[in-house]
Design a protein around this motif. Structure first.
Motif, short mmCIF file in Angstrom:
data_model
loop_
_atom_site.label_atom_id
_atom_site.label_comp_id
_atom_site.label_asym_id
_atom_site.label_seq_id
_atom_site.Cartn_x
_atom_site.Cartn_y
_atom_site.Cartn_z
N LEU A 7 3.11 -12.36 0.60
CA LEU A 7 4.23 -11.52 1.72
C LEU A 7 4.05 -9.68 1.24
CD1 LEU A 7 6.17 -11.62 3.94
CD2 LEU A 7 7.89 -11.54 1.86
N GLU A 8 3.41 -9.25 2.34
CA GLU A 8 3.26 -8.35 2.18
C GLU A 8 3.90 -7.61 3.66
OE1 GLU A 8 -1.46 -8.45 2.70
OE2 GLU A 8 0.05 -9.23 4.86
N SER A 9 4.66 -5.84 2.50
CA SER A 9 5.58 -4.81 2.79
C SER A 9 4.79 -4.01 2.68
CB SER A 9 6.07 -5.13 2.47
OG SER A 9 6.40 -5.49 1.23
N GLY A 10 5.45 -2.44 3.63
CA GLY A 10 5.28 -1.24 3.59
C GLY A 10 4.35 -0.35 3.90
N GLY A 11 4.23 -1.11 5.26
CA GLY A 11 2.78 -0.61 6.48
C GLY A 11 3.94 0.25 7.51
N GLY A 12 3.22 0.99 8.49
CA GLY A 12 3.79 1.74 9.39
C GLY A 12 3.10 3.06 9.08
N LEU A 13 3.42 4.14 10.55
CA LEU A 13 3.36 5.14 10.74
C LEU A 13 3.80 5.88 9.38
CD1 LEU A 13 1.85 6.76 13.27
CD2 LEU A 13 3.89 6.46 14.69
N VAL A 14 2.52 6.87 9.74
CA VAL A 14 2.63 8.20 9.28
C VAL A 14 1.55 9.29 9.53
CG1 VAL A 14 1.17 7.51 6.64
CG2 VAL A 14 2.96 9.18 6.95
N GLN A 15 2.24 10.47 9.46
CA GLN A 15 1.32 11.91 9.64
C GLN A 15 0.35 11.90 8.56
OE1 GLN A 15 4.11 14.95 10.45
NE2 GLN A 15 4.29 14.50 12.89
N ALA A 16 -0.93 12.23 8.61
CA ALA A 16 -1.59 12.83 8.13
C ALA A 16 -1.48 13.28 6.64
CB ALA A 16 -2.78 13.64 8.50
N LEU B 94 1.90 0.01 -0.26
CA LEU B 94 2.04 -1.40 0.27
C LEU B 94 2.37 -2.10 -0.89
CD1 LEU B 94 -0.99 -1.68 2.65
CD2 LEU B 94 1.48 -0.68 2.96
N SER B 95 3.95 -3.07 -0.68
CA SER B 95 3.79 -4.59 -1.95
C SER B 95 2.90 -5.57 -0.98
CB SER B 95 5.44 -4.64 -2.03
OG SER B 95 5.90 -3.15 -2.30
N CYS B 96 2.60 -6.24 -1.88
CA CYS B 96 2.33 -7.52 -2.14
C CYS B 96 2.94 -8.89 -3.08
CB CYS B 96 0.87 -7.80 -1.67
SG CYS B 96 0.44 -10.03 -1.72
N ALA B 97 3.98 -9.71 -3.25
CA ALA B 97 4.74 -10.27 -3.56
C ALA B 97 3.99 -12.03 -3.20
CB ALA B 97 6.09 -10.88 -3.74
N ALA B 98 3.43 -12.71 -4.40
CA ALA B 98 2.54 -14.08 -4.44
C ALA B 98 3.60 -14.77 -4.86
CB ALA B 98 1.57 -14.39 -5.10
N SER B 99 3.23 -16.13 -4.48
CA SER B 99 4.74 -17.01 -4.56
C SER B 99 3.95 -18.50 -3.97
CB SER B 99 6.19 -17.06 -4.09
OG SER B 99 5.96 -16.91 -2.29
N GLY B 100 4.43 -19.85 -5.10
CA GLY B 100 3.91 -21.16 -4.42
C GLY B 100 3.49 -21.82 -5.69
N SER B 101 2.48 -22.37 -6.00
CA SER B 101 1.98 -23.94 -6.74
C SER B 101 0.53 -22.33 -7.83
CB SER B 101 2.10 -24.24 -6.72
OG SER B 101 2.84 -25.13 -6.14
N PHE B 102 1.16 -22.01 -9.10
CA PHE B 102 -0.85 -21.42 -9.26
C PHE B 102 0.13 -21.21 -11.11
CE2 PHE B 102 1.29 -17.32 -9.40
CZ PHE B 102 2.01 -17.00 -8.47
N LEU B 103 -0.98 -21.05 -11.92
CA LEU B 103 -0.69 -21.68 -13.54
C LEU B 103 -0.73 -20.02 -13.70
CD1 LEU B 103 -3.00 -24.12 -14.84
CD2 LEU B 103 -0.15 -23.41 -14.57
N ARG B 104 -1.82 -19.10 -13.61
CA ARG B 104 -2.24 -17.80 -12.87
C ARG B 104 -2.55 -17.08 -12.35
NH1 ARG B 104 -6.42 -19.71 -16.86
NH2 ARG B 104 -8.20 -18.81 -15.91
N ILE B 105 -2.95 -15.84 -12.06
CA ILE B 105 -3.51 -14.95 -11.20
C ILE B 105 -3.93 -14.24 -11.88
CG2 ILE B 105 -3.61 -13.29 -9.24
CD1 ILE B 105 -0.51 -13.81 -8.89
N ASN B 106 -5.84 -14.07 -11.55
CA ASN B 106 -6.67 -13.50 -12.38
C ASN B 106 -6.52 -12.09 -11.91
OD1 ASN B 106 -7.16 -15.73 -13.15
ND2 ASN B 106 -8.96 -16.51 -12.37
#
Length: 118
Positions: A5-14, A20-32
């Motif tokens: 699940l990503e979040s944090g995008g949008g419109l910004v001036q130069a 940005l954030s990205c949260a992982a969820s679900g079935s896994f033992l580890r994230i490499n």
């Protein structure tokens, strides 16, 4: 199955900043490894930054010195702090995670749009 699940995008001036954030969820033992890629319409998806569970970090040359990737292992979350944004940073940013359960599998988020106006 793993969800990103990503979040944090949008419109910004130069010259501005976004995180940005990205949260992982679900079935896994580890994230490499977790990382961020971006894609401009009609072009190939390209690496922006990646970070392994050993904190080895890789950046695209175009973002070095401006972007910082970090991860919160306890919460399975990766962040991308983007400073000094340029119009050429405009793209859809995708989160990627390489996770291990019985084997290593790669998952992608749906993407978040970052638009930098001049």
């Amino acid at each position: 199955q793993v969800q990103l699940l990503e979040s944090g995008g949008g419109l910004v001036q130069a010259g501005g900043s976004l995180r940005l954030s990205c949260a992982a969820s679900g079935s896994f033992l580890r994230i490499n490894a977790m990382g961020w890629y971006r894609q401009i319409s009609g072009e190939r998806r390209e690496l922006v930054a990646t970070i392994t569970n050993g904190d080895f970090i890789q950046y695209a040359d175009s973002v070095k010195g401006r972007f910082t990737i970090s991860r919160d292992n306890a919460n399975n979350t990766v962040y991308l702090q983007m400073n000094s944004l340029k119009p050429e940073d405009t793209a859809v940013y995708y989160c990627r995670a390489d996770v291990f359960l019985f084997r290593i599998s790669t998952y992608w988020g749906k993407g978040t749009l970052v638009t930098v106006s001049s």
